[in-house]
Design an enzyme around this catalytic site. Structure first.
Site, PDB file in Angstrom:
ATOM      1  N   GLU A 223       0.834  -1.208   0.000  1.00 48.74           N
ATOM      2  CA  GLU A 223       0.000   0.000   0.000  1.00 48.74           C
ATOM      3  C   GLU A 223       0.867   1.256   0.000  1.00 48.74           C
ATOM      4  OE1 GLU A 223      -4.041  -0.971   2.318  1.00 48.74           O
ATOM      5  OE2 GLU A 223      -2.233  -1.386   3.486  1.00 48.74           O
TER       6      GLU A 223
ATOM      7  N   LYS B 147     -11.285   4.579   1.933  1.00 49.60           N
ATOM      8  CA  LYS B 147     -10.354   3.939   1.002  1.00 49.60           C
ATOM      9  C   LYS B 147     -11.205   3.233  -0.040  1.00 49.60           C
ATOM     10  CE  LYS B 147      -6.447   2.027   2.208  1.00 49.60           C
ATOM     11  NZ  LYS B 147      -5.369   1.101   2.660  1.00 49.60           N
TER      12      LYS B 147
END
Length: 127
Positions: free
Chosen positions: A21, A98
């Site tokens: 990420e 997200k």
């Protein structure tokens, strides 16, 4: 009392606990609501008397650019800056989402929501 809301501020950032990420990044959505006394600006018609949404957008963009493992950490930084920089803020809510999180399922987004009042902000800053 009134509310200024910014919906769907979009950002590309590198938040998350996974190493990937931090390298790949992903799309985020941020929503902000700020409660304040808007009567002075309604009377004066002066930007200095209200919550400047351009300022809020800048805070969000700058804080989203700083990598964090947790969305809660990002939201708290945004809240802290809103209270520190916009004096008439009485309460603020920040939602950080997200988009398409890497959780092994078909999930559109994961959202955390945090609300803070000015009185609580002062107490927590003193600790």
């Amino acid at each position: 009392m009134g509310i200024i809301k910014l919906h769907n501020i979009r950002a590309y950032a590198y938040h998350g606990c996974l190493v990937e990420e931090g390298k790949i990044g992903s799309d985020y959505r941020v929503d902000v609501a700020v409660k304040a006394n808007l009567q002075p600006s309604a009377d004066s018609d002066h930007l200095a008397d209200t919550v400047d949404y351009v300022h809020i957008n800048r805070i969000v963009k700058e804080e989203m650019a700083i990598r964090s493992k947790l969305l809660e950490h990002v939201a708290r930084r945004i809240l802290d800056r809103i209270f520190d920089e916009i004096a008439i803020t009485e309460e603020a809510t920040v939602e950080v989402s997200k988009i398409n999180p890497p959780i092994g399922g078909n999930v559109e987004m994961v959202t955390i929501s945090m609300t803070l009042e000015r009185s609580r902000h002062r107490i927590q800053k003193e600790l």
